[in-house]
Design an enzyme around this catalytic site. Structure first.
Site, short mmCIF file in Angstrom:
data_model
loop_
_atom_site.label_atom_id
_atom_site.label_comp_id
_atom_site.label_asym_id
_atom_site.label_seq_id
_atom_site.Cartn_x
_atom_site.Cartn_y
_atom_site.Cartn_z
N GLU A 32 0.84 -1.20 0.00
CA GLU A 32 0.00 0.00 0.00
C GLU A 32 0.88 1.25 0.00
O GLU A 32 1.84 1.34 0.78
CB GLU A 32 -0.88 -0.05 1.25
CG GLU A 32 -2.35 0.10 1.03
CD GLU A 32 -3.00 -0.87 0.04
OE1 GLU A 32 -3.00 -0.57 -1.16
OE2 GLU A 32 -3.52 -1.91 0.48
N ASP A 35 3.18 2.06 -4.78
CA ASP A 35 3.19 2.19 -6.26
C ASP A 35 3.81 3.51 -6.73
O ASP A 35 4.69 3.51 -7.58
CB ASP A 35 1.79 1.94 -6.88
CG ASP A 35 0.69 2.88 -6.44
OD1 ASP A 35 0.91 3.68 -5.48
OD2 ASP A 35 -0.40 2.84 -7.04
N LEU A 124 -12.04 -0.23 -3.28
CA LEU A 124 -12.07 -1.28 -4.31
C LEU A 124 -11.85 -0.68 -5.71
O LEU A 124 -12.12 -1.32 -6.73
CB LEU A 124 -13.39 -2.06 -4.26
CG LEU A 124 -13.67 -2.79 -2.95
CD1 LEU A 124 -15.05 -3.44 -2.98
CD2 LEU A 124 -12.61 -3.86 -2.70
N SER A 126 -13.23 1.88 -7.51
CA SER A 126 -14.31 2.15 -8.45
C SER A 126 -13.85 3.17 -9.49
O SER A 126 -14.23 3.09 -10.66
CB SER A 126 -15.54 2.65 -7.71
OG SER A 126 -15.18 3.68 -6.82
N ASP A 170 -3.84 0.56 -9.34
CA ASP A 170 -5.26 0.28 -9.57
C ASP A 170 -5.51 0.04 -11.06
O ASP A 170 -6.21 -0.90 -11.45
CB ASP A 170 -6.13 1.44 -9.09
CG ASP A 170 -5.88 1.75 -7.63
OD1 ASP A 170 -5.23 0.94 -6.96
OD2 ASP A 170 -6.33 2.81 -7.16
C1 GLA Z 1 -5.09 4.35 -4.17
C2 GLA Z 1 -4.26 4.82 -5.36
C3 GLA Z 1 -3.18 3.80 -5.74
C4 GLA Z 1 -2.39 3.36 -4.52
C5 GLA Z 1 -3.30 2.99 -3.37
C6 GLA Z 1 -2.54 2.74 -2.10
O1 GLA Z 1 -5.86 3.24 -4.51
O2 GLA Z 1 -5.08 5.06 -6.46
O3 GLA Z 1 -2.35 4.33 -6.73
O4 GLA Z 1 -1.45 4.33 -4.16
O5 GLA Z 1 -4.24 4.02 -3.10
O6 GLA Z 1 -1.76 1.61 -2.22
#
Ligand code: GLA
Length: 385
Positions: A32, A35, A124, A126, A170
């Site tokens: 988490e 990225d 999730l 969206s 995501d």
């Molecule tokens: C959101 C962001 C992702 C990522 C997550 C955390 O979903 O869109 O790019 O940074 O938070 O891991």
């Protein structure tokens, strides 16, 4: 059900001929806020999805209608300037159309009806499903292939325009997901591998805290990113070839301890450790070590809670209650933070019993009704036959 509703609505109000595109949401096993630090992530695309019915309309208008939250219709003029819209999705599509126009994609008028069953603001993704699905649907209707990597970058560009400086996890999960597998993505070179996550005798279960977040508006997300970048910049003054926390070792971090704010140091340390947890997780999944998988999930959660400070008391409550139950082996908040779902690893034969205890204790402590979803991993964005 939703798919057939969208299709019959399109048939009734637009035309007999159209294509239907399915764009899934995603979960994240672990990794988490790694990225945008060019680290590792382990997400998967899920069965919950947004469906788009689309067809050209031989006009200079793009008509889009939805039942995603409340019924709503927006018309975009092909060449026009557009104001901001009240609806969150209108602004995403506006941003996408602007980017496509900047990149000289030839647009044509088309009709689009969409809806789905991904809960909004619940971790999730969206919005990634919405953006990637819309761009893919556009490429289908225009008969102009846009490579999936390019779709991911355009969708990310739209998020940035809206105000969330997100990474690419995501979008990659939504576009490259594969049934039954998680996607081990290296965000530095965007290479990926599929990792099966089935553990015999154990089930992955999602629990929605029903605390909704809006990451783009709550810029706490962007503040985490800024902290990480500040530390990487500081390290780069002492060490060559450092452009992100990916190149920063625990020792490098220690070496700049006196030059960076304590808060930034703690946040960078979290990211470096979280990358390690992703690698560890893959090793444990490959070995089928469910108990240890659970432990890593928990470590990740408490690091997000105490160090990175992106959980909420409700999410901490869900995890804590879960850990009082023997059949629950691990639990962690998923996604950008400040609300949404936890992902839990539970003995398959005790799922119902465990979940009932968690929901009732959670209700007692917080007054909130949580929701449960069995995790089903589906394929990334695709056309339905
Ligand atoms: C959101 C962001 C992702 C990522 C997550 C955390 O979903 O869109 O790019 O940074 O938070 O891991």
């Amino acid at each position: 059900m939703i798919k057939s509703q969208i299709a019959s609505y399109f048939r009734k109000y637009y035309s007999e001929s159209f294509k239907v595109i399915k764009s899934p949401g995603r979960v994240n096993i672990i990794g988490e806020h790694t990225d945008y630090n060019l680290g590792f992530v382990l997400p998967a695309s899920i069965e919950k999805a947004i469906y788009f019915a689309v067809n050209l309309n031989n006009s200079d208008e793009i008509n889009i209608e939805t039942f995603l939250t409340s019924p709503e219709k927006i018309t975009f003029k092909l060449e026009g300037q557009h104001n901001s819209f009240d609806s969150f999705w209108g602004n995403y599509f506006k941003a996408i159309l602007e980017i496509l126009r900047e990149r000289n994609y030839p647009l044509k008028g088309f009709d689009c009806v969409f809806g789905g069953d991904i809960p909004i603001g619940s971790g999730l993704s969206s919005s990634a499903a919405l953006c990637c699905g819309f761009i893919y649907a556009l490429s289908v209707v225009l008969e102009k292939e846009i490579p999936r990597k390019e779709i991911a970058l355009i969708a990310q560009g739209a998020e940035h325009k809206i105000g969330l400086n997100c990474g690419l996890m995501d979008q990659y999960a939504v576009l490259f997901g594969k049934k039954g597998n998680a996607l081990f993505l290296d965000c530095k070179d965007l290479s990926y591998k599929y990792v099966p996550i089935n553990l015999k005798g154990y089930s992955w279960v999602l629990i929605n805290s029903n605390i909704k977040h809006n990451l783009a508006v709550d810029s706490e997300y962007n503040k985490r990113r800024a902290s990480c970048e500040t530390v990487a910049t500081e390290v780069s003054k002492k060490k060559d070839n450092v452009s992100s926390l990916r190149e920063v070792t625990p020792q490098d971090l220690e070496d700049v301890k006196n030059q960076v704010a304590k808060l930034d140091f703690t946040r960078a340390n979290y990211v470096i450790q979280e990358n390690e947890r992703v690698l560890k997780m893959i090793e444990l999944l490959n070995k089928g070590e469910a108990e240890l998988v659970g432990k890593v999930l928990l470590e990740g959660h408490w690091a997000m809670s105490k160090e990175f400070e992106i959980t909420t008391t409700e999410l901490d409550c869900l995890v804590r209650i879960g850990m009082e139950i023997d059949a629950v082996h691990g639990s962690r908040m998923m996604g950008g933070g400040f609300g949404g779902c936890t992902i839990n690893l539970i003995n398959t034969d005790s799922v119902d019993e465990s979940v009932n205890i968690i929901l009732s204790k959670y209700r007692k402590e917080t007054g909130i009704l949580a929701e449960v979803y069995q995790l089903q991993i589906g394929d990334g964005v695709h056309i339905l036959e």
